[in-house]
Design a protein around this motif. Sequence first.
Motif, PDB file in Angstrom:
ATOM      1  N   PHE A  46       0.781  -1.250   0.080  1.00 58.70           N
ATOM      2  CA  PHE A  46      -0.238  -0.146  -0.102  1.00 58.70           C
ATOM      3  C   PHE A  46       0.961   1.365   0.075  1.00 58.70           C
ATOM      4  O   PHE A  46       0.639   2.379  -0.699  1.00 58.70           O
ATOM      5  N   SER A  56      -5.548   2.771  -2.500  1.00 56.57           N
ATOM      6  CA  SER A  56      -6.426   1.615  -1.915  1.00 56.57           C
ATOM      7  C   SER A  56      -7.239   0.930  -2.815  1.00 56.57           C
ATOM      8  O   SER A  56      -7.182  -0.560  -2.892  1.00 56.57           O
ATOM      9  N   CYS A 113      -4.327  -1.187  -4.732  1.00 61.57           N
ATOM     10  CA  CYS A 113      -3.696  -2.242  -3.902  1.00 61.57           C
ATOM     11  C   CYS A 113      -4.590  -3.298  -3.636  1.00 61.57           C
ATOM     12  O   CYS A 113      -4.431  -4.555  -4.012  1.00 61.57           O
ATOM     13  N   LEU A 122      -3.723  -1.025   7.560  1.00 64.61           N
ATOM     14  CA  LEU A 122      -4.050   0.271   6.624  1.00 64.61           C
ATOM     15  C   LEU A 122      -4.824   1.103   7.106  1.00 64.61           C
ATOM     16  O   LEU A 122      -4.886   2.461   7.015  1.00 64.61           O
ATOM     17  N   ALA A 178     -10.577   0.890  -0.491  1.00 61.51           N
ATOM     18  CA  ALA A 178     -10.354  -0.362  -0.016  1.00 61.51           C
ATOM     19  C   ALA A 178     -11.620  -1.347  -0.296  1.00 61.51           C
ATOM     20  O   ALA A 178     -11.117  -2.507  -1.149  1.00 61.51           O
TER      21      ALA A 178
END
Length: 490
Positions: free
Chosen positions: A12, A73, A76, A103, A398
Amino acid sequence: MKKLYQYITKSFIGTFIFTFFIVLFIWVMQFVWLYVDDMVGKGLELNILGELLFHTAVTFVPMSLPLAVLLASLMCFGNFGEHYELVAMKASGISMWKIMRPLIYFSLFLCVTAFFFSNSVLPVAMLKSKTLLFDVRKQKLAFDIKEGTFYRDLDNYVIYVDKKGTDGSHIYGVKIYDHTDHLGCTKVMTADSGMMELSPNQRCIVFTLYNGYNYTDVTTENDYKEKRPLERMSFKQEQIKFSLKEFDMTRTDEEAYKSYQQMMNIHQLSQSLDSLQRREVEKQELFTNGFVNRWSNYSNRYANGEFAELNRNQVREIDSCMDTIRVLKWPLLSNYTGEKRAAVLEMAIGSARNAKDNVSFNKVDFKSNKENIKQHKKEWHKKFTLSIACLIFFFIGAPLGTIIRKGGLGLPVVISVLFFVVYYIVSTVGERMAVYGNMNMFLGIWLSSIVLFPIGLFLTFKATTDAALLDADSWKNAFKKIFHRKSHES
């Protein structure tokens, strides 16, 4: 778990640094294209341009952090999903919350860092950037005479060159208009040809002119405006120097801009807010007391019989108003007759006009003060909103990366820009409605966070429950169930 967390964090952070500098570069390029006309052709030194771009880049850091977090995010977790790493983690019994835990801590650290940056570093960078940009924009263009045009950037001189040589130094058909006496165009120099070059110390431009004339209007004689005496002097070669000092860049004192809201930290904003609000209360009290004292003064003057003498026009104006007063049956004036009634009415008309002008002036003043107070409150809240945006965008990026399972700079960039545009538009509209409209200040400044936070929670819930949010087959099955149920009901 420790090695897994290290792997997730390393993946990340690398992506975040990469996306952060890309986003920052885009903001700086947007600034350059916006002010390119103000910077090109002015002979600015590289250190001046570098300083301006550096301080400008620093001012864009708070805007770049949330977008970089969102994009990083997305990329990743999209890469994790695309390479089935998320599947392997979940198959090992690791929940989505545990995968996101390191994270989340990193995003919280970014929030705190962004707050201290906005509060301590950003005001200084904003101050230096704004003052330097102001100096650059007011800086004159570098000395550059064009063919067939009048050059006016030298104070008190106008220069005309018919043609220039290929080397840029030889000039032909030269005319120089001298206005140093501030008496108009009283001195003119012409030449067939010449040469222009910089002095050895680079502080002057030297014109060496050949085969020309000096024309001077004599203004020292009596009746020169009627006689118009003229002197003409020819020359084979003459040299004239023009100082380039006015082309040097002057730096504005930064103290002149320190009172702006964007150049203050939270402590300074709070102090300034207290001063402004206290000053507003004092102005309102002074305004109210002024009216009370004025009307008390008029009452005392009336009681003492102090009425001004009236001219005929005033009497006619007052008499024309009397019919209206009789129709309205104003009981106050019915107690007075003659000049006393006219004087009372004249005093009332004059007082009403003065009061109207006073109210109009103070209305504008109070409105300006209120907007200034709201601007201070807006900047105070923005110290926090940009920090919280980092956390909100992480909870959007994310889980969305987990759902779409696409890494790289393709789809994640499109989604990131879409969300950031929504955030920026809602934030801008909310701020303007809070400052210039009637919306509550807290609601207006935090409107974008209030809109996006539920979206982040929804996406996080869907990601942690492995919901097929973007799966086409699941949507088809859902619509089939809905339409099948409706057909049975009918």
